[in-house]
Write an enzyme that holds these catalytic residues in place. Structure first.
Site, PDB file in Angstrom:
ATOM      1  N   SER A   1      -6.928  -6.574   0.650  1.00 54.31           N
ATOM      2  CA  SER A   1      -5.822  -7.493   0.401  1.00 54.31           C
ATOM      3  C   SER A   1      -5.794  -7.845  -1.075  1.00 54.31           C
ATOM      4  CB  SER A   1      -5.983  -8.765   1.245  1.00 54.31           C
ATOM      5  OG  SER A   1      -7.106  -9.508   0.794  1.00 54.31           O
ATOM      6  N   LYS A   2      -4.862  -8.716  -1.436  1.00 52.27           N
ATOM      7  CA  LYS A   2      -4.705  -9.081  -2.849  1.00 52.27           C
ATOM      8  C   LYS A   2      -5.965  -9.696  -3.442  1.00 52.27           C
ATOM      9  CE  LYS A   2       0.303  -9.832  -2.744  1.00 52.27           C
ATOM     10  NZ  LYS A   2       1.383 -10.823  -2.909  1.00 52.27           N
TER      11      LYS A   2
END
Length: 470
Positions: free
Chosen positions: A239-240
């Site tokens: 994810s980010k």
């Protein structure tokens, strides 16, 4: 049979690395078999799909040079086709109108969950909807088989079997008349003659539903291959928070497309112990049978290692075409100084990314008004004045400006003064570059040029003179 694969992203955000890997595997499989690769934009989510996201997908595919043979197709432009098929299914009895209200469906769901049952539609309208007028608001559901099981041979995971009792009657057209994702995918794969569907494991639950619809339509069923997810270094889904996950963010961070492709292909596929593959080798060697069933862990250090390898092994002229974007982003005026291809050769060993290279090359092109404070404090002291004056004179005397003659001038200065090369080289490096680090001094001075090098030495001598007066 002609092999035909597809990459079908939803344009609700950027092209992330998981999607790029799926696209790469689909592209490689098609190219390996001399087949065709289709790009399809699955934009049925009208609220979340954006033109900006479509552009981001195209930018990512083009930057990675994953060229497509057909498309891009857009699902929103094919609604007439989907609805025509649905109307035919209603006539054939493989689909039916459902008039159940949202309130009834919610109540049914709550009752099922309270009993510990899997929430699913109970088929009320499948059996009898005579109390409703044909033009009342309704959805259309697929009449899923109620007996037997769906069995398919996943090309990565092996045989998978799902009982039809686990599958409810899927909505294939909403109340507003728009077809749903799972149905559009089926018609697209049928019309586009897709032979192999390679996609993420999050679609495994969709596959038996789609197979049943294909069979109801009398359409051929493609082979399916579901690729495992990508995790971050910590074992959690990428994810980010793990850094860049958008393909174009890796471009922005200074990675070459060859490095990212090579990294992505190895993120779940292997060929012996090899780590480095050209695009041609990937095409020749790729098989679905060598794709791992296990989740892969993203390792930024390994990606940087690959990027460093490609910076130093690809033709400098080619690397320079990608470097230019970063140079322009740094607002560096390159009219005076070395060619960017020469810069790649100069800084390649020292830099792991093109962004780092651009951030550390300004002194090759632009003069500076001040020196790095720590480097100047340590090396531009009064004791450095004599070495700088002598090396300046020797550099001025050079007729053929090349790295060997520059090296000789520095060595002769050290010999004449009876000091080590460092006593000449470090003050000269700070004078020429403004800082304490650079590539080899002879090639650095050569690339900066004779006139500018002499002017910078004079600037350093003026700095030392001012320091002596304090």
């Amino acid at each position: 049979m002609k092999i035909k694969t597809r990459f079908a992203p939803s344009p609700t955000g950027y092209l992330h690395v998981g999607g790029a890997r799926t696209a790469l595997y689909s592209w490689l499989f098609a190219r390996n078999h001399g087949g065709e690769f289709v790009l399809r934009i699955e934009d049925t989510d009208l609220e979340r799909s954006t033109q900006q996201a479509i552009d981001a997908i195209m930018d990512g595919m083009n930057w990675l040079s994953l060229d497509w043979d057909e498309g891009p197709y857009y699902q929103t432009k094919r609604f007439d086709r989907y609805n025509s098929v649905i109307d035919g299914m209603l006539e054939a009895g493989t689909a039916y109108k459902c008039y159940c209200s949202k309130e009834r469906l919610e109540q049914l769901r709550e009752e099922q969950m309270a009993k510990g049952e899997k929430p699913r539609y109970d088929g009320r309208c499948r059996h009898d909807c005579s109390e409703h007028a044909a033009d009342e608001p309704h959805v259309v559901r697929f009449a899923n088989p109620q007996e037997g099981a769906v069995v398919f041979d996943d090309q990565i995971r092996g045989p998978i079997e799902i009982s039809n009792l686990e599958l409810d009657d899927l909505i294939i057209r909403r109340t507003d008349g728009s077809p749903t994702y799972n149905f559009c995918v089926v018609v697209d794969d049928w019309d586009m003659e897709i032979t192999h569907v390679i996609r993420g494991e999050d679609h495994i639950n969709n596959t038996p539903r789609q197979i049943n619809i294909l069979k109801a339509l009398g359409a051929p069923v493609p082979l399916y291959a579901h690729v495992s997810m990508i995790n971050g270094d910590d074992g959690k889904k990428l994810s980010k928070r793990h850094g860049a996950v958008s393909v174009m963010q890796y471009r922005d961070d200074g990675y070459l497309p060859e490095a990212l492709l090579n990294y992505l292909v190895r993120l779940g596929w292997s060929h012996g112990d090899r780590e480095i593959f050209t695009r041609e080798e990937m095409i020749a060697l790729f098989t679905l049978g060598a794709v791992s069933k296990s989740a892969s862990a993203f390792n930024t250090d390994k990606l940087q290692w690959l990027n460093h390898h490609y910076i130093n092994t690809l033709p400098p002229e080619y690397v320079a075409t990608h470097l230019r974007w970063h140079i322009e982003h740094e607002n560096i005026d390159t009219r005076h100084g070395p060619q960017l291809s020469e810069l790649v050769t100069l800084l390649g060993e020292r830099c792991k990314t093109l962004k780092e290279m651009a951030a550390n090359c300004r002194y090759f092109y632009e003069d500076f008004a001040s020196f790095d404070a720590d480097a100047a404090k340590k090396h531009l002291r009064p004791v450095a004045r004599q070495p700088l004056e002598l090396v300046r004179d020797k550099l001025l005397a050079i007729h053929e400006w090349n790295a060997q003659n520059i090296h000789d001038a520095i060595q002769e200065t050290a010999d004449a003064l009876g000091v080590g090369m460092g006593k000449v080289g470090m003050p000269l490096r700070v004078a020429i570059t403004g800082a304490g680090q650079s590539p080899a001094l002879d090639v650095t001075v050569h690339a900066i040029g004779k006139a500018r090098s002499i002017a910078r030495i004079e600037q350093a001598l003026a700095f030392i003179a001012q320091r002596e007066q304090q």
